[in-house]
Design a protein around this motif. Sequence first.
Motif, mmCIF file in Angstrom:
data_model
loop_
_atom_site.group_PDB
_atom_site.id
_atom_site.type_symbol
_atom_site.label_atom_id
_atom_site.label_comp_id
_atom_site.label_asym_id
_atom_site.label_seq_id
_atom_site.Cartn_x
_atom_site.Cartn_y
_atom_site.Cartn_z
ATOM 1 N N HIS A 134 29.208 30.174 32.823
ATOM 2 C CA HIS A 134 30.345 30.599 33.630
ATOM 3 C C HIS A 134 31.643 30.181 32.955
ATOM 4 O O HIS A 134 31.676 29.218 32.190
ATOM 5 C CB HIS A 134 30.268 30.020 35.049
ATOM 6 N N VAL A 135 32.678 30.946 33.255
ATOM 7 C CA VAL A 135 34.019 30.650 32.757
ATOM 8 C C VAL A 135 34.864 30.235 33.948
ATOM 9 O O VAL A 135 34.964 30.970 34.939
ATOM 10 C CB VAL A 135 34.648 31.864 32.053
ATOM 11 N N LYS A 136 35.468 29.066 33.896
ATOM 12 C CA LYS A 136 36.282 28.576 35.005
ATOM 13 C C LYS A 136 37.487 29.481 35.247
ATOM 14 O O LYS A 136 37.871 30.273 34.397
ATOM 15 C CB LYS A 136 36.745 27.140 34.724
ATOM 16 N N ALA A 137 38.062 29.332 36.437
ATOM 17 C CA ALA A 137 39.199 30.165 36.816
ATOM 18 C C ALA A 137 40.348 29.990 35.833
ATOM 19 O O ALA A 137 40.726 28.869 35.479
ATOM 20 C CB ALA A 137 39.667 29.811 38.227
ATOM 21 N N ARG A 138 40.874 31.128 35.368
ATOM 22 C CA ARG A 138 42.028 31.173 34.461
ATOM 23 C C ARG A 138 41.813 30.309 33.218
ATOM 24 O O ARG A 138 42.719 29.625 32.754
ATOM 25 C CB ARG A 138 43.291 30.757 35.200
ATOM 26 N N ARG A 139 40.586 30.349 32.719
ATOM 27 C CA ARG A 139 40.253 29.627 31.495
ATOM 28 C C ARG A 139 39.604 30.572 30.493
ATOM 29 O O ARG A 139 39.225 31.704 30.822
ATOM 30 C CB ARG A 139 39.299 28.462 31.797
ATOM 31 N N THR A 140 39.480 30.097 29.265
ATOM 32 C CA THR A 140 38.829 30.854 28.201
ATOM 33 C C THR A 140 37.689 30.022 27.626
ATOM 34 O O THR A 140 37.889 28.860 27.285
ATOM 35 C CB THR A 140 39.829 31.212 27.090
ATOM 36 N N LEU A 141 36.528 30.623 27.570
ATOM 37 C CA LEU A 141 35.343 29.957 27.028
ATOM 38 C C LEU A 141 35.111 30.442 25.604
ATOM 39 O O LEU A 141 35.059 31.638 25.344
ATOM 40 C CB LEU A 141 34.118 30.267 27.893
ATOM 41 N N ARG A 142 34.964 29.502 24.676
ATOM 42 C CA ARG A 142 34.677 29.831 23.287
ATOM 43 C C ARG A 142 33.268 29.379 22.960
ATOM 44 O O ARG A 142 32.866 28.262 23.294
ATOM 45 C CB ARG A 142 35.684 29.168 22.347
#
Length: 219
Positions: A134-142
């Motif tokens: 999952h990608v947290k709210a207003r975040r970017t997962l690399r």
Amino acid sequence: MAERKEQVKPLAPAAYRIDYIKNEDEALSMELKKYRHKKYIKCCGCIAALCLIQVVIILVLIFTVFHIKNPKMRINSIRFEGLSNLSNRSANVTLIASVSIKNPNVASFKFSNATTTVYYHGEMVGEARSPAGHVKARRTLRTNVTVDIEIKKMKAIPGLTSDLSDETLEMSAYSRISGRVKITSLIKKDAVVKMNCTMTVNVRNQQIQDQRCRPHVSI
């Protein structure tokens, strides 16, 4: 001196007094009914106004803060390992891609297993699956995606010998992630994020000379 006789006003008849009291009670009852009616109307008006304000606030939130935007995927870089030994039978060729998944929403974006497929001359030569997350709210997962290339499949494709002599390979990579953004039980959206990239790979230095990527989101 003779005492003055005080004039005594005669009392009204009993029936008149009863009617007068009854009329006063009816008038008071009517006034109370009018007051209660006005109070009821004001109360209903206040409740309606509060409901309208709440509806307006909810609509504003739905179309602004709670408006679900499409997640975005970006391939930051792609590199190959082992291409210089492609002519050897025991060579191991690996594609390593750096991928970013951006979530612009106020709720997390949960996705299932991501799939990355590599093609050479339109034929699939490698596939890898990344774990769910999952990608947290207003975040970017690399994250890094590693795909092992099947050498046997590549060598069975006509044109590999000439491509190796030119020291360039025309390849493509396709990535797919499906997930959901859920703010409430009523406000949610399923999304499939896709990325299709074509690239020209230099066999000698194993670097990407030309890369063109096209993102696509389907609901």
